[in-house]
Design a protein around this motif. Structure first.
Motif, PDB file in Angstrom:
ATOM      1  N   VAL A   3       0.843  -1.203   0.000  1.00 39.73           N
ATOM      2  CA  VAL A   3       0.000   0.000   0.000  1.00 39.73           C
ATOM      3  C   VAL A   3       0.873   1.246   0.000  1.00 39.73           C
ATOM      4  N   GLY A   4       0.402   2.285  -0.709  1.00 35.83           N
ATOM      5  CA  GLY A   4       1.100   3.566  -0.694  1.00 35.83           C
ATOM      6  C   GLY A   4       0.120   4.676  -0.328  1.00 35.83           C
ATOM      7  N   ALA A   5       0.622   5.719   0.322  1.00 31.20           N
ATOM      8  CA  ALA A   5      -0.225   6.862   0.697  1.00 31.20           C
ATOM      9  C   ALA A   5       0.533   8.165   0.468  1.00 31.20           C
ATOM     10  N   VAL A  31       2.994  16.845   1.102  1.00 26.02           N
ATOM     11  CA  VAL A  31       3.565  17.069   2.433  1.00 26.02           C
ATOM     12  C   VAL A  31       3.862  15.760   3.177  1.00 26.02           C
ATOM     13  N   GLY A  32       3.426  14.631   2.617  1.00 29.67           N
ATOM     14  CA  GLY A  32       3.721  13.363   3.263  1.00 29.67           C
ATOM     15  C   GLY A  32       3.631  12.206   2.284  1.00 29.67           C
ATOM     16  N   LEU A  33       4.492  11.206   2.480  1.00 32.72           N
ATOM     17  CA  LEU A  33       4.528  10.005   1.641  1.00 32.72           C
ATOM     18  C   LEU A  33       4.741   8.816   2.561  1.00 32.72           C
ATOM     19  N   GLY A  34       4.118   7.698   2.243  1.00 33.13           N
ATOM     20  CA  GLY A  34       4.394   6.523   3.057  1.00 33.13           C
ATOM     21  C   GLY A  34       4.044   5.251   2.334  1.00 33.13           C
ATOM     22  N   GLY A  35       4.739   4.171   2.672  1.00 30.85           N
ATOM     23  CA  GLY A  35       4.447   2.873   2.075  1.00 30.85           C
ATOM     24  C   GLY A  35       4.454   1.800   3.131  1.00 30.85           C
ATOM     25  N   HIS A  36       3.599   0.786   2.911  1.00 28.04           N
ATOM     26  CA  HIS A  36       3.648  -0.371   3.796  1.00 28.04           C
ATOM     27  C   HIS A  36       4.656  -1.324   3.179  1.00 28.04           C
ATOM     28  N   LEU A  37       5.744  -1.588   3.872  1.00 25.53           N
ATOM     29  CA  LEU A  37       6.847  -2.340   3.285  1.00 25.53           C
ATOM     30  C   LEU A  37       7.013  -3.734   3.841  1.00 25.53           C
ATOM     31  N   ALA A  60       0.920   2.283   5.508  1.00 28.87           N
ATOM     32  CA  ALA A  60       1.346   3.410   4.668  1.00 28.87           C
ATOM     33  C   ALA A  60       0.869   4.756   5.224  1.00 28.87           C
ATOM     34  N   GLU A  61      -0.405   4.771   5.678  1.00 29.51           N
ATOM     35  CA  GLU A  61      -1.000   6.026   6.153  1.00 29.51           C
ATOM     36  C   GLU A  61      -0.232   6.578   7.355  1.00 29.51           C
ATOM     37  N   VAL A  62       0.250   5.675   8.213  1.00 29.23           N
ATOM     38  CA  VAL A  62       0.947   6.103   9.436  1.00 29.23           C
ATOM     39  C   VAL A  62       2.202   6.906   9.081  1.00 29.23           C
ATOM     40  N   VAL A  87      -5.740  13.050   1.430  1.00 30.97           N
ATOM     41  CA  VAL A  87      -4.880  11.869   1.493  1.00 30.97           C
ATOM     42  C   VAL A  87      -5.246  10.934   0.352  1.00 30.97           C
ATOM     43  N   TYR A  88      -4.233  10.507  -0.415  1.00 30.22           N
ATOM     44  CA  TYR A  88      -4.428   9.537  -1.497  1.00 30.22           C
ATOM     45  C   TYR A  88      -3.895   8.208  -1.000  1.00 30.22           C
ATOM     46  N   VAL A  89      -4.739   7.189  -1.014  1.00 26.60           N
ATOM     47  CA  VAL A  89      -4.272   5.884  -0.538  1.00 26.60           C
ATOM     48  C   VAL A  89      -4.736   4.800  -1.516  1.00 26.60           C
ATOM     49  N   THR A  90      -3.816   3.873  -1.815  1.00 25.20           N
ATOM     50  CA  THR A  90      -4.075   2.896  -2.879  1.00 25.20           C
ATOM     51  C   THR A  90      -5.059   1.815  -2.456  1.00 25.20           C
ATOM     52  N   LEU A  91      -5.277   1.682  -1.136  1.00 23.33           N
ATOM     53  CA  LEU A  91      -6.223   0.681  -0.633  1.00 23.33           C
ATOM     54  C   LEU A  91      -7.019   1.312   0.507  1.00 23.33           C
TER      55      LEU A  91
END
Ligand code: NDP
Ligand code: ZN
Length: 362
Positions: free
Chosen positions: A28-30, A39-45, A52-54, A69-73
């Motif tokens: 997942v990516g956010a 202003v923020g980027l995150g991925g569940h790795l 990702a959101e965290v 917030v854009y989140v793929t899931l």
């Protein structure tokens, strides 16, 4: 909206970084956007690590307030290893959430979105949905079917031979194509082959090109335990190995178990692919890379158990009536029974062609 697609693509790119390493979780990516600025980027790795959101909200800090917030899931709504991301987004004071696709996990399915809406957040669903579904196709399949997503792979000559009539098969395709195979191995939880492939090729079935990653589990279909005790898959300790048998004595199994190999006995003397997939699903195997040989391919196709086919085709003509082809066994007697595929992608890799296809949905 044009901007939505732009930012969702960025979130998908972040998610892609996790593909193959998040099992049994989805990748997942956010992305957090405020006033036209990321202003923020995150991925569940990795499973067990924050979602990702965290990461994305943490990076955005105070700028998450009023942001999109854009989140793929779909954000999760249940307490798993981490608190629900829907709550986090609400607490952070975001104004709008754009979701690519909903989570098929029954614990989440629609509940994350409902929770956000109840809190007064605008939620849009479905931006770049097809791409997001494709990215997590293995996860989605596993959640729905409770059996692993099966990728069937082979390498052959332009005239469809996987070896010469005398049995020589190393190597038909280029090192570039083989490197690609190793990358695909790393993206699956497990690799499966038939015992004849172990006997003839003694493969290691490990990931040896590219960055060192965790080796997938190795699985051998071997009705009567003919796998040699000194075969690489048994002796090298490079990865875990399971041998699936049609039922063998405890003494027979013990010799392998002493070397750290797990031996499973199936309920029928003839190993049924569907039973194998059920077992693997129960054991938490989300994706399976089937690498031969031709009889095993035939069994998987016959069982209707293949989700994706990957063929590497070398510009070579080998010929020979007796030279083996990718699908052996009995095959299908009638054209009407043949497995029909939709071609998803055609690429060239070095001198070779790679075709990615999927069985047509009936
Ligand atoms: P396989 O590797 O497909 O092994 C088949 C054997 O697996 C069977 O004879 C059977 O032996 C055992 N088995 C157990 N359960 C099943 C089941 N449900 N379905 C099918 N087999 C089962 O053998 P092949 O001879 O078809 O293929 C081996 C050849 O393929 C090798 O020469 C190898 O070089 C080549 N190869 C080529 C590849 C390529 O991409 N170019 C990739 C991989 C192999 P038992 O009854 O004893 O259990
Ligand atoms: Zn979450």
């Amino acid at each position: 909206m044009h901007n939505d697609e732009h930012y969702m693509r960025l979130a998908l790119d972040v998610a892609k970084a996790g593909v193959g390493q998040t099992s049994p979780n989805p990748a997942v990516g956010a992305v957090v956007v405020n006033g036209g600025t990321v202003v923020g980027l995150g991925g569940h790795l990795k499973a067990g690590e924050p979602h990702a959101e965290v990461y994305a909200i943490r990076m955005a800090g105070e700028k998450a307030r009023g942001a999109t917030v854009y989140v793929t899931l779909e954000p999760c709504s249940h307490y798993g290893k981490t608190p629900p991301c829907a709550d986090l987004l609400i607490q952070a004071g975001v104004r709008r959430v754009v979701v690519a696709t909903t989570d098929p996990n029954p614990l989440v399915a629609g509940k994350g979105i409902a929770k956000l809406r109840q809190a007064g957040i605008d939620v849009d669903v479905g931006v770049l949905k097809d791409e997001a579904d494709e990215l997590n196709r293995m996860f989605f399949h596993y959640i729905a079917a409770k059996t692993p997503f099966v990728t069937l792979k082979f390498a052959c000559s332009l005239d469809g031979k996987i070896a010469t009539a005398t049995g020589e098969s190393k190597w038909i395709t280029s090192s570039a194509a083989r490197e690609d195979v190793h990358r695909l191995r790393a993206q699956h939880d497990a690799i499966l082959v038939g015992v004849n492939t172990v006997l003839t090729d003694n493969p290691k079935l490990t990931v040896r090109f590219g960055e060192k990653r965790k080796n997938p589990l190795r699985i051998i279909l071997d009705t009567k335990l003919r796998t040699p005790l000194d075969a690489h898959v048994v002796a090298d300790k490079e990865a875990e190995t399971w041998i699936i048998t049609g039922g063998v004595s405890r003494e027979q199994a013990a010799a392998y178990e002493r070397l750290g190999v797990r031996v499973f006995s199936m309920p029928t003397a003839q190993i049924d692919v569907r039973d194998v997939l059920r077992l693997l699903g129960e054991q938490g195997v989300m994706s399976l890379f089937v690498e031969g040989g031709s009889r095993v391919h035939d069994s998987f196709l016959r069982a209707g158990a293949v989700n994706e086919v990957i063929a590497y085709i070398a510009p070579k003509l080998i010929g020979g009536r007796g030279a083996p082809t990718p699908v052996g066994g009995l095959g299908f007697a009638r054209l009407a029974e043949a497995v029909e595929l939709d071609i998803r992608r055609i690429e060239t890799i070095g001198p070779d062609i790679k075709i990615v296809a999927a069985p047509k949905r009936k």
